[in-house]
Design a protein around this motif. Structure first.
Motif, PDB file in Angstrom:
ATOM      1  N   VAL A 203       0.845  -1.198   0.000  1.00 25.71           N
ATOM      2  CA  VAL A 203       0.000   0.000   0.000  1.00 25.71           C
ATOM      3  C   VAL A 203       0.876   1.240   0.000  1.00 25.71           C
ATOM      4  O   VAL A 203       0.661   2.180  -0.769  1.00 25.71           O
ATOM      5  CB  VAL A 203      -0.951  -0.024   1.218  1.00 25.71           C
ATOM      6  N   VAL A 204       1.909   1.227   0.848  1.00 27.38           N
ATOM      7  CA  VAL A 204       2.783   2.399   0.946  1.00 27.38           C
ATOM      8  C   VAL A 204       3.462   2.661  -0.387  1.00 27.38           C
ATOM      9  O   VAL A 204       3.586   3.789  -0.842  1.00 27.38           O
ATOM     10  CB  VAL A 204       3.825   2.161   2.056  1.00 27.38           C
TER      11      VAL A 204
ATOM     12  N   MET B 295       2.424   1.581  -3.425  1.00 24.41           N
ATOM     13  CA  MET B 295       1.545   1.814  -4.570  1.00 24.41           C
ATOM     14  C   MET B 295       0.805   3.138  -4.468  1.00 24.41           C
ATOM     15  O   MET B 295       0.579   3.794  -5.484  1.00 24.41           O
ATOM     16  CB  MET B 295       0.542   0.670  -4.690  1.00 24.41           C
ATOM     17  N   LEU B 296       0.412   3.526  -3.272  1.00 23.63           N
ATOM     18  CA  LEU B 296      -0.278   4.803  -3.138  1.00 23.63           C
ATOM     19  C   LEU B 296       0.774   5.892  -3.042  1.00 23.63           C
ATOM     20  O   LEU B 296       1.723   5.791  -2.265  1.00 23.63           O
ATOM     21  CB  LEU B 296      -1.147   4.826  -1.883  1.00 23.63           C
ATOM     22  N   ASP B 297       0.575   6.927  -3.812  1.00 19.89           N
ATOM     23  CA  ASP B 297       1.574   7.981  -3.821  1.00 19.89           C
ATOM     24  C   ASP B 297       1.192   9.028  -2.782  1.00 19.89           C
ATOM     25  O   ASP B 297       0.708  10.103  -3.106  1.00 19.89           O
ATOM     26  CB  ASP B 297       1.644   8.591  -5.217  1.00 19.89           C
ATOM     27  N   VAL B 298       1.368   8.662  -1.510  1.00 20.62           N
ATOM     28  CA  VAL B 298       0.992   9.594  -0.448  1.00 20.62           C
ATOM     29  C   VAL B 298       2.230  10.390  -0.042  1.00 20.62           C
ATOM     30  O   VAL B 298       3.294   9.807   0.203  1.00 20.62           O
ATOM     31  CB  VAL B 298       0.431   8.840   0.773  1.00 20.62           C
TER      32      VAL B 298
END
Lengths: 201, 477
Positions: A73-74, A76-79
């Protein structure tokens, strides 16, 4: 100091330090890696107290599944985590206040806690030659077989649901068909062309 | 320790459904075919078999699977209702799913799994069994609510139901853990015995949280907010399934848990049940007035009806449980009949859902208009239709327990709700005709005809249903 005590302090210190680094690390990927380190040390602590089944489950479930999922998640998601931490100092007083309140509550609860006089170790299971895993297995598939099967059905339903709601069969997408790949012969796959000299293909 | 054959014999319907669902799943996954409906037909047969297997079971009570599961005549009665709801919903779904292009083989399998969860929920005899059955039912329901995944409203319905359902599960688990902590056991009978000496404040908290979780599944006020949106967004046969079978299971476990586990806390749970019952009747009556979509109208109607059913439970007596059971049986038939009528609302190969589309139906399709009118009269509780007797039984139980004002409020709510039921009848019989509906298939016609016959002719021979419900209610006390 016995060997067990030395290892207890070693694992505990590493675990607390890595737990601190989970929230202190700037890079979220590093945070997740520190989380994995904390889990592994916790499972080592379980081994020290003789709960080897819990230790293995902790490694398999938390390190193997949950932490890896976090990592996915970390990545793949561009946070932008740096931006999320912008207001950190601004909210520090409020956060500290809540932390203190929770700490005081915990101290009050634990401080006021006393063992009921009749409740010695009546519920503790008799220590036998059984290992944890064997003891669990003995009740899991006999006394609790209904719950075990029911939980299996719940998980199956969740799996069917995830597939039904997300899997799409796209006809135009090229897929790998291994039997077709293996069945190919040299005649189908390679075409020999006679290239005339000085003319190009 | 009971022998395995004894346990298997007493959980025969569950085993039929579980094994059947797995077999159909394998069949569907290996065949890789969609659009042909052999799986759906097999699922219908399986539901029928599960219902039949109950008739051949030993007619006695038994607690099996190490105190997790009880097989008694209350459970068998409610299971039969839930199986009927599932079977008819699946029957109604076949044409709808094919026309909407969502006739995947997973749908009947998920219906079977949801029904399995309902049966396990109805028979639950401990808090763990209650939670597992509830989750099995709910997870399958979340998925089939969003089954039309390319439809924005269906996806919204599924997501909304899932998020709120997860919240309610959390509340219920919190309550269950409090009850376990203060009573020291998860078994319902054990909790009942532990509470002999009067309840502690912790267990009252636990009861409140547990009731909140169950109220969500029954969709009663104040946990009803999801109902209209989910009922409107979900595919219509799925809505029929929600309004019929799912409610049966949720009410059944609520009745079982308050009667068997909390007889010592009657004062406490009676307040909760009376409170949610009054609010549900009021919201059901007033909320439906402004609706133009018939599925939303049915959502508010179902909220109101759950309120009426809980009037019987508030009495907390055997007579009250009898009222709840009779109410649920009649409500099931009325709901399925109404949804069959809604599923025949199709103009030019498109399903329509507005009440306005029914205008002048009596001149285009006499049978459909008549059945729907009877359903509406019955839902409103007008004698001598079945809906009147359903209300009669719960109100009699309330009056016998000296809950006069609850019965009065119920009757007032029923008068208010008659307004919107009668409005549908008025639109069908007095308004100018709109475009006529397409021809309906035999399944829908059969369900409507049977439902209509039951509703109109119930007063002639109510004996068998009332006797069965009476025996079922007796087994709880």
């Amino acid at each position: 100091m016995t060997v067990a005590a030395i290892f207890f302090y070693l694992f505990s210190i590493v675990m607390i330090a890595s737990a601190f680094m989970v929230i202190a690390a700037r890079n979220p990927v590093h945070s997740v890696l520190f989380l994995i380190l904390a889990f592994v040390n916790a499972s080592a602590l379980f081994v020290l107290v003789g709960a080897e089944f819990l230790a293995m489950i902790l490694v398999v479930v938390y390190v193997g599944a949950v932490a890896v999922l976090f990592l996915f998640v970390v990545m793949m998601l561009d946070v932008d985590f740096a931006e999320l931490k912008q207001g950190f100092l601004q909210y520090l007083p409020l956060g500290a206040l809540i932390g203190i309140v929770v700490a005081v509550e915990l101290i009050l609860v634990v401080g006021g806690w006393s063992v009921a006089p009749g409740a010695k170790a009546t519920n503790a299971p008799a220590i036998t030659a059984l290992s944890n895993t064997e003891a669990l297995g003995l009740v899991l598939y006999t006394r609790h077989v209904y719950f075990f099967q029911a939980a299996g059905f719940v998980l199956l339903t969740a799996m069917i649901g995830a597939i039904v709601l997300t899997l799409r069969h796209k006809p135009d997408v090229k897929r790998q068909d291994i039997s077709e790949q293996n069945a190919r012969t040299r005649e189908e796959a390679v075409e020999v062309k006679k290239v005339p000299s000085r003319a190009g293909v | 320790m009971t022998p395995l054959s004894f346990a298997l014999a007493h959980s025969l319907p569950e085993i039929v459904l579980a094994v059947g669902a797995l077999a159909l799943l394998m069949l569907g996954a290996l065949r890789k075919l969609t659009g042909d409906w052999i799986i759906s037909e097999c699922a219908i047969v399986l539901l029928g078999l599960a219902a039949l297997s109950m008739l051949f079971q030993v007619q006695s009570s038994a607690v099996i699977w190490d105190g997790a599961f009880i097989d008694d005549s209350f459970g068998r009665f409610m299971k039969l209702l839930a199986l009927c709801g599932a079977l008819v919903s699946l029957l109604l779904s076949r044409e709808f799913m094919a026309r909407e292009g969502i006739d995947f083989f997973e749908f009947p399998v998920l219906i079977l799994l949801a029904t399995l969860g309902m049966l396990m929920l109805i028979s639950a005899q401990s808090l763990i069994a209650l939670y597992l059955g509830l989750e099995l039912m709910s997870l399958a329901l979340y998925v089939i609510a969003a089954f039309h995944r390319d439809n924005l409203r269906a996806s919204e319905a599924g997501l909304k139901y899932f998020v709120l359902g997860a919240l309610s599960s959390g509340m219920m688990l919190y309550g269950a853990s409090l009850i376990y902590g203060f009573a020291g056991t998860v078994s319902f009978t054990g909790i009942g015995e532990a509470l002999r000496g009067g309840p502690s404040i912790g267990i009252v908290f636990g009861l409140v949280f547990l009731m909140a979780g169950l109220a969500f599944k029954m969709s009663v006020v104040p946990f009803h907010m999801w109902t209209p949106d989910v009922y409107e967004g979900a595919p219509t046969p799925v809505t029929a399934f929600f309004a019929s079978a799912a409610k049966m299971a949720a009410v059944a476990i609520t009745v079982r848990i308050v009667i068997t586990a909390f007889p010592g806390m009657k004062v406490q749970w009676q307040q909760i049940v009376v409170f949610i019952s009054i609010l549900s009747m009021a919201v059901g009556a007033f909320g439906a007035i402004g609706q133009t979509n018939i599925k939303r109208l049915m959502a508010y109607s179902s909220i109101g009806h759950m309120g009426f059913a809980l009037v019987g439970l508030s009495a907390g007596t055997q007579q009250g449980v009898l009222g709840v059971l009779v109410y649920l049986a009649i409500y099931l038939v009325m709901t399925l009949g109404t949804f069959a009528a809604i599923l025949s609302m199709r103009i030019g190969n498109r399903y329509v859902e507005n009440i306005g589309d029914l205008a002048g139906l009596s001149r285009n399709n006499k049978l459909l208009a008549f059945v729907l009118a009877m359903m509406m009269f019955s839902l409103a509780g007008i004698p001598p239709l079945a809906g009147f007797f359903a209300k009669w039984y719960v109100f009699v139980a309330a009056i016998q327990s000296n809950l006069y004002w609850l019965a009065v409020i119920g009757m007032l709510a029923s008068v208010v709700s008659a307004f919107y039921y009668l409005r549908v009848v008025k639109i069908m019989y007095l308004d100018e005709p709109a475009r006529p509906f397409d021809r309906v298939n035999w399944e829908v016609t059969a369900v409507m005809a049977l439902g209509g016959l039951f509703v109109v002719l119930f007063w002639v021979y109510p004996g068998p249903l009332v006797e069965a419900a009476s025996a079922a209610a007796k087994s709880l006390f």
